[in-house]
Design a protein around this motif. Structure first.
Motif, PDB file in Angstrom:
ATOM      1  N   ALA A 188       3.245  19.612  41.773  1.00  0.00           N
ATOM      2  CA  ALA A 188       3.440  20.587  40.704  1.00  0.00           C
ATOM      3  C   ALA A 188       3.642  21.999  41.238  1.00  0.00           C
ATOM      4  O   ALA A 188       4.522  22.732  40.770  1.00  0.00           O
ATOM      5  CB  ALA A 188       2.253  20.541  39.754  1.00  0.00           C
ATOM      6  N   ALA A 189       2.835  22.382  42.234  1.00  0.00           N
ATOM      7  CA  ALA A 189       2.948  23.743  42.774  1.00  0.00           C
ATOM      8  C   ALA A 189       4.298  23.966  43.432  1.00  0.00           C
ATOM      9  O   ALA A 189       4.913  25.036  43.297  1.00  0.00           O
ATOM     10  CB  ALA A 189       1.828  23.992  43.775  1.00  0.00           C
ATOM     11  N   THR A 190       4.788  22.931  44.144  1.00  0.00           N
ATOM     12  CA  THR A 190       6.083  23.069  44.817  1.00  0.00           C
ATOM     13  C   THR A 190       7.218  23.136  43.809  1.00  0.00           C
ATOM     14  O   THR A 190       8.174  23.900  43.985  1.00  0.00           O
ATOM     15  CB  THR A 190       6.301  21.895  45.787  1.00  0.00           C
ATOM     16  OG1 THR A 190       5.267  21.910  46.761  1.00  0.00           O
ATOM     17  CG2 THR A 190       7.649  22.001  46.479  1.00  0.00           C
ATOM     18  N   LYS A 191       7.130  22.352  42.739  1.00  0.00           N
ATOM     19  CA  LYS A 191       8.175  22.395  41.720  1.00  0.00           C
ATOM     20  C   LYS A 191       8.221  23.762  41.054  1.00  0.00           C
ATOM     21  O   LYS A 191       9.295  24.268  40.730  1.00  0.00           O
ATOM     22  CB  LYS A 191       7.941  21.286  40.692  1.00  0.00           C
ATOM     23  CG  LYS A 191       8.244  19.899  41.231  1.00  0.00           C
ATOM     24  CD  LYS A 191       8.060  18.829  40.170  1.00  0.00           C
ATOM     25  CE  LYS A 191       8.395  17.445  40.737  1.00  0.00           C
ATOM     26  NZ  LYS A 191       8.203  16.375  39.732  1.00  0.00           N
ATOM     27  N   THR A 192       7.065  24.353  40.870  1.00  0.00           N
ATOM     28  CA  THR A 192       7.023  25.703  40.312  1.00  0.00           C
ATOM     29  C   THR A 192       7.674  26.687  41.274  1.00  0.00           C
ATOM     30  O   THR A 192       8.459  27.555  40.872  1.00  0.00           O
ATOM     31  CB  THR A 192       5.573  26.131  40.034  1.00  0.00           C
ATOM     32  OG1 THR A 192       5.004  25.252  39.058  1.00  0.00           O
ATOM     33  CG2 THR A 192       5.514  27.563  39.515  1.00  0.00           C
ATOM     34  N   ALA A 193       7.361  26.554  42.570  1.00  0.00           N
ATOM     35  CA  ALA A 193       7.963  27.425  43.580  1.00  0.00           C
ATOM     36  C   ALA A 193       9.477  27.246  43.609  1.00  0.00           C
ATOM     37  O   ALA A 193      10.227  28.219  43.754  1.00  0.00           O
ATOM     38  CB  ALA A 193       7.367  27.125  44.954  1.00  0.00           C
ATOM     39  N   LEU A 194       9.948  26.000  43.468  1.00  0.00           N
ATOM     40  CA  LEU A 194      11.387  25.733  43.462  1.00  0.00           C
ATOM     41  C   LEU A 194      12.047  26.382  42.257  1.00  0.00           C
ATOM     42  O   LEU A 194      13.108  27.010  42.384  1.00  0.00           O
ATOM     43  CB  LEU A 194      11.641  24.223  43.461  1.00  0.00           C
ATOM     44  CG  LEU A 194      13.107  23.798  43.352  1.00  0.00           C
ATOM     45  CD1 LEU A 194      13.918  24.332  44.524  1.00  0.00           C
ATOM     46  CD2 LEU A 194      13.210  22.269  43.287  1.00  0.00           C
ATOM     47  N   ARG A 195      11.449  26.240  41.085  1.00  0.00           N
ATOM     48  CA  ARG A 195      12.012  26.877  39.888  1.00  0.00           C
ATOM     49  C   ARG A 195      12.110  28.389  40.086  1.00  0.00           C
ATOM     50  O   ARG A 195      13.134  29.000  39.775  1.00  0.00           O
ATOM     51  CB  ARG A 195      11.151  26.566  38.656  1.00  0.00           C
ATOM     52  CG  ARG A 195      11.242  25.143  38.165  1.00  0.00           C
ATOM     53  CD  ARG A 195      10.718  25.014  36.745  1.00  0.00           C
ATOM     54  NE  ARG A 195       9.293  25.351  36.637  1.00  0.00           N
ATOM     55  CZ  ARG A 195       8.312  24.478  36.785  1.00  0.00           C
ATOM     56  NH1 ARG A 195       8.594  23.212  37.064  1.00  0.00           N
ATOM     57  NH2 ARG A 195       7.055  24.855  36.647  1.00  0.00           N
ATOM     58  N   ASN A 196      11.045  28.967  40.616  1.00  0.00           N
ATOM     59  CA  ASN A 196      11.040  30.416  40.806  1.00  0.00           C
ATOM     60  C   ASN A 196      12.101  30.853  41.816  1.00  0.00           C
ATOM     61  O   ASN A 196      12.784  31.859  41.630  1.00  0.00           O
ATOM     62  CB  ASN A 196       9.660  30.876  41.276  1.00  0.00           C
ATOM     63  CG  ASN A 196       8.598  30.734  40.201  1.00  0.00           C
ATOM     64  OD1 ASN A 196       8.917  30.642  39.017  1.00  0.00           O
ATOM     65  ND2 ASN A 196       7.337  30.711  40.604  1.00  0.00           N
ATOM     66  N   ARG A 197      12.237  30.082  42.906  1.00  0.00           N
ATOM     67  CA  ARG A 197      13.224  30.432  43.929  1.00  0.00           C
ATOM     68  C   ARG A 197      14.639  30.330  43.375  1.00  0.00           C
ATOM     69  O   ARG A 197      15.489  31.208  43.628  1.00  0.00           O
ATOM     70  CB  ARG A 197      13.062  29.509  45.137  1.00  0.00           C
ATOM     71  CG  ARG A 197      14.055  29.743  46.274  1.00  0.00           C
ATOM     72  CD  ARG A 197      13.962  31.103  46.889  1.00  0.00           C
ATOM     73  NE  ARG A 197      12.598  31.386  47.356  1.00  0.00           N
ATOM     74  CZ  ARG A 197      12.210  32.575  47.814  1.00  0.00           C
ATOM     75  NH1 ARG A 197      13.072  33.600  47.845  1.00  0.00           N
ATOM     76  NH2 ARG A 197      10.972  32.758  48.237  1.00  0.00           N
ATOM     77  N   LEU A 198      14.915  29.275  42.635  1.00  0.00           N
ATOM     78  CA  LEU A 198      16.247  29.107  42.053  1.00  0.00           C
ATOM     79  C   LEU A 198      16.543  30.207  41.039  1.00  0.00           C
ATOM     80  O   LEU A 198      17.669  30.715  40.982  1.00  0.00           O
ATOM     81  CB  LEU A 198      16.367  27.731  41.394  1.00  0.00           C
ATOM     82  CG  LEU A 198      16.518  26.549  42.363  1.00  0.00           C
ATOM     83  CD1 LEU A 198      16.278  25.227  41.629  1.00  0.00           C
ATOM     84  CD2 LEU A 198      17.898  26.542  43.009  1.00  0.00           C
ATOM     85  N   MET A 199      15.549  30.585  40.250  1.00  0.00           N
ATOM     86  CA  MET A 199      15.777  31.632  39.257  1.00  0.00           C
ATOM     87  C   MET A 199      16.000  32.980  39.933  1.00  0.00           C
ATOM     88  O   MET A 199      16.786  33.802  39.456  1.00  0.00           O
ATOM     89  CB  MET A 199      14.599  31.699  38.285  1.00  0.00           C
ATOM     90  CG  MET A 199      14.512  30.498  37.348  1.00  0.00           C
ATOM     91  SD  MET A 199      16.028  30.234  36.376  1.00  0.00           S
ATOM     92  CE  MET A 199      15.946  31.629  35.249  1.00  0.00           C
ATOM     93  N   ARG A 200      15.322  33.233  41.060  1.00  0.00           N
ATOM     94  CA  ARG A 200      15.580  34.470  41.798  1.00  0.00           C
ATOM     95  C   ARG A 200      17.007  34.471  42.355  1.00  0.00           C
ATOM     96  O   ARG A 200      17.677  35.505  42.363  1.00  0.00           O
ATOM     97  CB  ARG A 200      14.564  34.646  42.923  1.00  0.00           C
ATOM     98  CG  ARG A 200      13.214  35.163  42.458  1.00  0.00           C
ATOM     99  CD  ARG A 200      12.370  35.657  43.628  1.00  0.00           C
ATOM    100  NE  ARG A 200      11.880  34.567  44.445  1.00  0.00           N
ATOM    101  CZ  ARG A 200      10.738  33.924  44.228  1.00  0.00           C
ATOM    102  NH1 ARG A 200       9.979  34.253  43.201  1.00  0.00           N
ATOM    103  NH2 ARG A 200      10.342  32.948  45.026  1.00  0.00           N
ATOM    104  N   THR A 201      17.435  33.309  42.846  1.00  0.00           N
ATOM    105  CA  THR A 201      18.802  33.211  43.360  1.00  0.00           C
ATOM    106  C   THR A 201      19.805  33.397  42.232  1.00  0.00           C
ATOM    107  O   THR A 201      20.830  34.072  42.397  1.00  0.00           O
ATOM    108  CB  THR A 201      19.013  31.847  44.039  1.00  0.00           C
ATOM    109  OG1 THR A 201      18.019  31.661  45.055  1.00  0.00           O
ATOM    110  CG2 THR A 201      20.392  31.758  44.684  1.00  0.00           C
ATOM    111  N   LEU A 202      19.521  32.811  41.083  1.00  0.00           N
ATOM    112  CA  LEU A 202      20.386  32.997  39.913  1.00  0.00           C
ATOM    113  C   LEU A 202      20.439  34.464  39.522  1.00  0.00           C
ATOM    114  O   LEU A 202      21.515  35.003  39.224  1.00  0.00           O
ATOM    115  CB  LEU A 202      19.866  32.151  38.750  1.00  0.00           C
ATOM    116  CG  LEU A 202      20.634  32.260  37.425  1.00  0.00           C
ATOM    117  CD1 LEU A 202      22.059  31.758  37.593  1.00  0.00           C
ATOM    118  CD2 LEU A 202      19.920  31.487  36.328  1.00  0.00           C
TER     119      LEU A 202
END
Length: 265
Positions: free
Chosen positions: A200-214
């Motif tokens: 769960a923590a990694t999926k949250t980190a992935l969402r945040n990273r992708l949204m920053r890239t977006l």
């Protein structure tokens, strides 16, 4: 009490899988070794934008970050990761730090090109306002391609530095994606590096990273060619920063001295 609405899910699954397959194939082609002609890259990005627009119709009610992460997790196993020998052959026989330098430069060039093309397309859309409706899907396409290029860079830097990650293709893709989300190298001695890579923590980190890239790609929505310049420059800087962070991290995980011979050290 209403009956469970299960049938639409069964009908939707094949369409979702087909859309993911199309998206994965296009992202894979955009991250393959070798330079793509600008016209071909634009064509593939256009096809990816259309495929993502179709895919997004099946994600109503899902948060943008969660949907973006789910799409990326589905295509991550299709990112072409080369082994050390192949990487060296594709980079004129370079090894060790020189090979790592060249990998980072190549990735910088690729993400810079994606940002520049996207910015140029956005500039054209400003000249024709009705077409601006396609911009969100275009930004998602750029985000996924840049993320895939950077995951590929991260994975191949592990090869160059002799930090081999074991597991199936899907497991390794998950581990490299998790590492990209955190902008860190993988510790192959940690039991959870692969098997628990996407908690769960990694999926949250992935969402945040992708949204920053977006969010970074929102800079492409500028008139004239300001978006092209900004998009390309910001991508280049971000990819360089990632490469430096991963290389610093991996140097601390190098194998014992006898094993370093194959790294050209």
């Amino acid at each position: 009490m209403a009956e469970p609405d299960a049938e639409p899910d069964r009908d939707q699954q094949p369409r979702t899988e087909a859309a993911d397959s199309d998206v994965g194939e296009l992202v894979g082609r955009l991250t393959e070794p070798g330079d793509l002609e600008p016209a071909e890259r634009r064509k593939l990005l256009g096809r990816l934008t259309r495929a993502l627009r179709q895919r997004s119709k099946q994600a109503e009610g899902t948060g943008r970050g969660r949907w973006l992460a789910d799409v990326f997790l589905n295509i991550a196993p299709r990112i072409p990761i080369r082994d050390l020998q192949t990487i060296s052959e594709h980079h004129h026989g370079l090894t060790g730090e020189l090979l790592a330098d060249d990998l980072v430069r190549t990735a910088q060039k690729a993400t810079m090109t994606v940002g520049a093309i996207g910015g140029a397309l956005a500039a054209a859309e400003f000249a024709a306002p009705p077409l601006l409706l396609s911009a969100p899907a275009q930004l998602v396409a750029e985000t996924l391609v840049v993320a895939a290029i950077e995951v590929k860079l991260l994975a191949e830097l592990h090869e160059v530095y002799g930090v081999r990650i074991e597991g199936t293709g899907t497991q390794r893709a998950a581990a490299f994606t998790a590492a990209w989300a955190r902008q860190r190298g993988i510790d192959p001695l940690a039991p959870s590096s692969v098997t628990l890579a996407l908690g769960a923590a990694t999926k949250t980190a992935l969402r945040n990273r992708l949204m920053r890239t977006l969010g970074r790609h929102l800079t492409t929505l500028g008139p004239f060619l300001t978006g092209a310049v900004a998009g390309g420059a910001l991508n280049r800087i971000a990819t360089k920063k990632l490469g430096e962070a991963i290389r610093t991290d991996l140097r601390g995980k190098l194998p014992p001295p006898p094993e370093r011979k194959r790294l050209g050290r």
